[in-house]
Design an enzyme around this catalytic site. Sequence first.
Site, mmCIF file in Angstrom:
data_model
loop_
_atom_site.group_PDB
_atom_site.id
_atom_site.type_symbol
_atom_site.label_atom_id
_atom_site.label_comp_id
_atom_site.label_asym_id
_atom_site.label_seq_id
_atom_site.Cartn_x
_atom_site.Cartn_y
_atom_site.Cartn_z
ATOM 1 N N LYS A 1 23.362 -11.641 -50.815
ATOM 2 C CA LYS A 1 24.416 -12.829 -50.897
ATOM 3 C C LYS A 1 23.798 -14.250 -50.998
ATOM 4 O O LYS A 1 24.201 -15.209 -51.497
ATOM 5 C CB LYS A 1 24.952 -12.849 -49.495
ATOM 6 C CG LYS A 1 26.017 -11.520 -49.390
ATOM 7 C CD LYS A 1 26.844 -11.692 -47.979
ATOM 8 C CE LYS A 1 27.811 -10.757 -48.094
ATOM 9 N NZ LYS A 1 27.591 -9.324 -48.423
ATOM 10 N N HIS B 1 41.726 -15.326 -49.045
ATOM 11 C CA HIS B 1 40.538 -14.511 -49.913
ATOM 12 C C HIS B 1 41.122 -14.210 -51.254
ATOM 13 O O HIS B 1 42.104 -13.355 -51.232
ATOM 14 C CB HIS B 1 40.446 -13.343 -49.014
ATOM 15 C CG HIS B 1 39.164 -12.387 -49.304
ATOM 16 N ND1 HIS B 1 38.341 -11.897 -48.544
ATOM 17 C CD2 HIS B 1 38.559 -12.425 -50.489
ATOM 18 C CE1 HIS B 1 37.606 -11.269 -49.305
ATOM 19 N NE2 HIS B 1 37.372 -11.791 -50.346
ATOM 20 N N ARG C 1 31.038 -3.186 -58.589
ATOM 21 C CA ARG C 1 31.424 -1.850 -58.507
ATOM 22 C C ARG C 1 32.761 -1.944 -58.795
ATOM 23 O O ARG C 1 33.624 -3.191 -58.807
ATOM 24 C CB ARG C 1 30.870 -1.216 -57.363
ATOM 25 C CG ARG C 1 31.335 -1.980 -56.080
ATOM 26 C CD ARG C 1 31.586 -1.075 -54.939
ATOM 27 N NE ARG C 1 31.686 -1.822 -53.478
ATOM 28 C CZ ARG C 1 32.875 -2.233 -53.225
ATOM 29 N NH1 ARG C 1 34.021 -1.830 -53.856
ATOM 30 N NH2 ARG C 1 32.873 -3.117 -51.970
ATOM 31 N N VAL D 1 38.357 -0.605 -53.874
ATOM 32 C CA VAL D 1 39.521 -0.036 -53.494
ATOM 33 C C VAL D 1 40.975 -0.448 -54.364
ATOM 34 O O VAL D 1 41.770 0.344 -54.616
ATOM 35 C CB VAL D 1 39.775 -0.014 -52.428
ATOM 36 C CG1 VAL D 1 41.092 0.748 -51.546
ATOM 37 C CG2 VAL D 1 38.491 0.813 -51.314
ATOM 38 N N ARG E 1 46.856 0.016 -47.404
ATOM 39 C CA ARG E 1 45.690 0.895 -46.921
ATOM 40 C C ARG E 1 46.296 1.748 -45.855
ATOM 41 O O ARG E 1 46.640 1.142 -44.650
ATOM 42 C CB ARG E 1 44.370 0.557 -46.803
ATOM 43 C CG ARG E 1 43.708 -0.384 -47.977
ATOM 44 C CD ARG E 1 42.260 -0.620 -47.726
ATOM 45 N NE ARG E 1 41.958 -1.604 -48.790
ATOM 46 C CZ ARG E 1 40.794 -1.770 -49.058
ATOM 47 N NH1 ARG E 1 39.412 -1.423 -48.158
ATOM 48 N NH2 ARG E 1 40.295 -2.754 -49.871
#
Length: 453
Positions: free
Chosen positions: A119, A211, A295, A298, A341
């Site tokens: 980070k 976000h 990557r 989800v 989810r």
Amino acid sequence: MNKKYKRILIANRGDSAVRVIRACKEMGIETVSVYSKCDKGSFHARLADYSVCIGDVQCKDSYLNAYNILTAATNYKVDAIHPGIGYFAENADFSELCKHCDIDYIGPGSSNISLMGNKAKAKKVAKECDIPVIGDDSVEINNYEECLQYAGKIGYPIILKAVNGGGGKGIRLVYREEELLQAVEQCLKEAEKVFGSGSILVESYISHAKHIEVQVLADQYGNVIHLGDRECTIQRKNQKLIEESRCTTLSEETRNRMYQGAIDLCRHIGYVGVGTIEYLLKDDKSFYFMEMNTRLQVEHTITEMITGIDLVKEQIRVAQGEPLKLMQEEIMFQGYAIQCRILAEYYNGAFIPDYGKISRYDMPGGFGVRVDSSYEVNNIVTTYYDSLLCKICCHDKDKVQAVNKMLRCLEEMQLEGVLTNKEILISILNNPRFLTGDYTTTFLDTLKNYKKD
């Protein structure tokens, strides 16, 4: 040089493995699934052309056992390994081990994973690309004394993050100096245990923010495109709960700046594959780089729903050395999509994972509905793995219609044997503030029925 994969091993489990296996089958590629002793007979193991047990129930003995996975890959003569989501999906060492075994790793190169997985270093890269970051420094802290000194410089509240962390783990929020010692000790310990590195990043805490993340896709020839944004503001314990694509409150000017920053960053580091650049958006519309996930995520499913692009197939094609067949101006965004989810957990002053045998598992369906799962009736939900049971996604012309569809799906879903977060999701979706977009990452704490004691 372009190549065509004939056989791919999926180094993952659950719906993540199922997602990749399905894409491979549609591309005419054979698949090898791996499973732990606990997952024998599971859907992802049965779905693949070949399956092999790689160890005991603990992740370290199976899904995080690089030796066993690479042994299976070598024995089955695979051309490539797809890490799925989680486990080895952002592991530079595993990427290098694949290379030494003459097996392609379907993901970015180890140098990109190492660089953006840190980070502090990632913030420096963002600054080089003129992307706003929180604070002027990107300092790694290794002990309490260093943290105390730096916190005194930037002021409270602060947030501590494991430098090599992810998935909401290795994070502590500190409002005052007397809380700092315990928070630092806990964060350092968790960082070392979960991520193998005892360094943390210290930043000023932005309490009221959204976000926002941007999906990118890049090939080996310098072509980079974005596939829009997702809002992942609704979270619990720093982990995403509901995702939306695209954000309904983002101005086009801010949106385009985020898009351009993501593309500039990828070009700057020579990125190849799918990836996500994550931002924090403040009330005044200023935004800051958070991190890059190197990557598949989800929530990639809702990007697929609004673009019609299969991200896993594109990921495989890029790994094979193919150039992007899509240009930025060809990317069209249709409507709005939302993902919920479904987790095996209950609320009792905190979100607590549940486990047990599934006795009923009826999933919703219908036009514009997608369910990604690997569980079936009589499956056991254990304490060894993530509590995610499935992802329900709904797509429609706008947010109101998609949310109504999701509410119908949640009511239609019948799952017995383990407790789920279904009622919390319904409560969120029924909240007028959710429909208007008037919420930040602290929104869940404001829900009266689920507020912590």
